[in-house]
Design a protein around this motif. Structure first.
Motif, mmCIF file in Angstrom:
data_model
loop_
_atom_site.group_PDB
_atom_site.id
_atom_site.type_symbol
_atom_site.label_atom_id
_atom_site.label_comp_id
_atom_site.label_asym_id
_atom_site.label_seq_id
_atom_site.Cartn_x
_atom_site.Cartn_y
_atom_site.Cartn_z
ATOM 1 N N VAL A 80 0.866 -1.169 0.000
ATOM 2 C CA VAL A 80 0.000 0.000 0.000
ATOM 3 C C VAL A 80 0.905 1.221 0.000
ATOM 4 O O VAL A 80 1.693 1.410 0.916
ATOM 5 N N LEU A 81 0.811 2.019 -1.043
ATOM 6 C CA LEU A 81 1.678 3.188 -1.133
ATOM 7 C C LEU A 81 0.939 4.435 -0.665
ATOM 8 O O LEU A 81 -0.252 4.617 -0.935
ATOM 9 N N SER A 82 1.663 5.260 0.066
ATOM 10 C CA SER A 82 1.103 6.549 0.465
ATOM 11 C C SER A 82 1.323 7.544 -0.661
ATOM 12 O O SER A 82 2.059 7.290 -1.623
ATOM 13 N N LEU A 83 0.701 8.687 -0.547
ATOM 14 C CA LEU A 83 0.913 9.748 -1.532
ATOM 15 C C LEU A 83 2.385 10.108 -1.616
ATOM 16 O O LEU A 83 2.922 10.316 -2.713
ATOM 17 N N ASP A 85 4.913 8.144 -1.009
ATOM 18 C CA ASP A 85 5.616 7.061 -1.700
ATOM 19 C C ASP A 85 5.538 7.256 -3.214
ATOM 20 O O ASP A 85 6.555 7.189 -3.922
ATOM 21 N N VAL A 86 4.328 7.469 -3.702
ATOM 22 C CA VAL A 86 4.144 7.612 -5.143
ATOM 23 C C VAL A 86 4.865 8.851 -5.645
ATOM 24 O O VAL A 86 5.502 8.840 -6.707
ATOM 25 N N THR A 163 4.048 1.648 -9.484
ATOM 26 C CA THR A 163 3.060 2.731 -9.428
ATOM 27 C C THR A 163 1.869 2.477 -10.342
ATOM 28 O O THR A 163 0.965 3.315 -10.427
ATOM 29 N N TYR A 166 -1.808 2.985 -9.038
ATOM 30 C CA TYR A 166 -2.228 4.345 -8.743
ATOM 31 C C TYR A 166 -2.437 5.153 -10.013
ATOM 32 O O TYR A 166 -3.251 6.066 -10.069
ATOM 33 N N THR A 217 -0.653 13.609 -7.611
ATOM 34 C CA THR A 217 -0.560 13.873 -6.173
ATOM 35 C C THR A 217 -1.485 15.009 -5.741
ATOM 36 O O THR A 217 -1.509 15.368 -4.569
ATOM 37 N N PHE A 223 -5.304 7.809 -2.050
ATOM 38 C CA PHE A 223 -4.387 7.112 -1.150
ATOM 39 C C PHE A 223 -5.027 6.922 0.213
ATOM 40 O O PHE A 223 -5.871 7.718 0.625
ATOM 41 N N SER A 226 -1.981 7.297 5.757
ATOM 42 C CA SER A 226 -0.699 6.592 5.806
ATOM 43 C C SER A 226 -0.579 5.713 7.046
ATOM 44 O O SER A 226 0.433 5.068 7.259
ATOM 45 N N ALA A 229 -0.549 1.656 6.499
ATOM 46 C CA ALA A 229 0.471 1.161 5.580
ATOM 47 C C ALA A 229 1.449 0.262 6.323
ATOM 48 O O ALA A 229 2.355 -0.301 5.737
#
Lengths: 236, 236
Positions: A80-83, A85-86, A163, A166, A217, A223, A226, A229
């Motif tokens: 699970v990527l956070s904003l 991360d992306v 990515t 997303y 973003t 997302f 966080s 995650a």
DNA sequence: TGCCACAGGATTGGATCCAATAACAAGACT
DNA sequence: AGTCTTGTTATTGGATCCAATCCTGTGGCA
């Protein structure tokens, strides 16, 4: 498919674990397995007709590609990527992919150019989201495909794969006439490639990735908070 | 040690395969296992007091870090890099590490700065090659250590690890007064970090990596003929 | 009610055994 | 002589079983 990870120069995935990894990779990239999904060894073994050993190997392979993450004694899941991360992945792409393109540029053949043109034509003449995702990836990967360094290619592919989900989520809510901008960027990149101009290639490719990052973003709703995650259930 | 790869947030390598991976990682980075060395599962299992299963897992973990490569039904070995490979890795570093430093820059504390200063002082007051390799790595990693993205840090660490052996090989035949240049570069980076100047940070860091690349790749004798990088014996 | 201890179930990690594959060497045939 | 074939052996890949760990829910207790 997934040429950068082919460990078997001649054959293919005659090895069970690689076949399994290939299947799971496709499912993750296709969006069938979404971020947060736990990948249980038993279930996968049963579903794919093998024992847990090749499944464990496959999960490690996928982990090395950034497509899964595993926690000791707790299993593996799609990250699970956070904003943030992306955002970081895209910034890495802004730095790396211009290099990949430059390395590829001088070795691209006329066949490559024709293929790029064909792909971009098709992008402009259809409107299906999943088809666009495939074609867009194909466009960029084709432009990189003459890069002589397998390491650099693998890294580039890894950043794309990580990515992918997303990007898809973003597409479904994207402004419809965003396509106009994407097409303009692709045309500029294509023209710079045709002119074998590394400077313009890097300029427009960097801009392309950067603008996508900024728009992507700007949608924090894509997302999760966080918090979860962590892989551990939220403390409610 | 190897914080970027700690999959267990709380614990550590209570898991056998990770302990083994840690041991092998240290041996590869220390130069005990050189490029081209085959890593036989039986031998490693016997030497490290475990069965082959955790060894196989460990080899996968190391593969995901770029420290080993495996071939189906043929085993794993420490990758043999060609001059072109190392050249590419360094070019990737030139693009990525300035980003890592910039991300870290604003979050570096005074403790970090003091530590950087201490490390650089020690670098200038000793002449042992292995000690230099450790300190040099420590200098850069400390400057990156406040980077909030684990992905970016892991990638940076991976690029360092993959080229470690060739850096060492280069050091043993390097011009002794090359140290003067390295120290000047480090001092400029340190000063830019202290001034929290991202632009100068990127400038001097990029230059530092680039100059190293140019010097390193001016010594083709450090690399094997790119033939036998295939993992298959040469056809005589 | 709230919290801690503990037990039961679910899931992963590791060991041992067997199967499959590949490198190697010796021999037969052209 | 050279090349193709065919056993042999070393090594990895996979399956099954057992051990260790983690999560969960239940009950006791303050």
């Amino acid at each position: 498919m997934s040429p950068a990870h082919a460990r078997d120069p001649r054959g293919s995935d005659s090895v069970r674990s690689q076949r399994i990894a290939g299947i799971l990779r496709d499912e993750i990239l296709a969006g069938d397995l979404t971020p947060g999904t736990w990948l249980r060894q038993d279930e996968l073994a049963a579903r794919l007709g093998a024992s847990r050993i090749p499944v464990r190997e496959a999960l490690r392979i996928l982990e090395s590609e950034g497509l899964t993450e595993s926690f000791p004694n707790r299993g593996a899941r799609v990250p699970v990527l956070s904003l943030e991360d992306v955002n970081t992945y895209y910034r890495m792409r802004e730095r790396l992919e211009p290099l990949t393109l430059t390395e590829s540029l001088s070795r691209l053949t006329d066949q490559h150019l024709a293929r790029l043109e064909r792909i971009q034509d098709e992008i402009e003449n259809q409107s299906d989201i999943n088809r666009f995702l495939l074609l867009d990836r194909d466009f960029h990967m084709t432009s990189y495909s003459a890069c002589p360094s397998g390491h650099l290619l693998a890294m580039t592919e890894r950043l794309w794969n990580s990515t992918q989900h997303y990007r898809r989520a973003f597409m479904v809510l994207a402004d419809p006439d965003r396509a106009t901008i994407v097409n303009a960027e692709h045309r500029l990149i294509l023209d710079a490639v045709r002119r074998r101009d590394p400077e313009d290639c890097e300029r427009y490719l960097t801009g392309h990735i950067r603008r996508t990052r900024v728009e992507l973003t700007a949608h924090p709703e894509l997302f999760v908070d966080s918090d979860d995650a962590s892989g551990r259930p939220a403390v409610s």
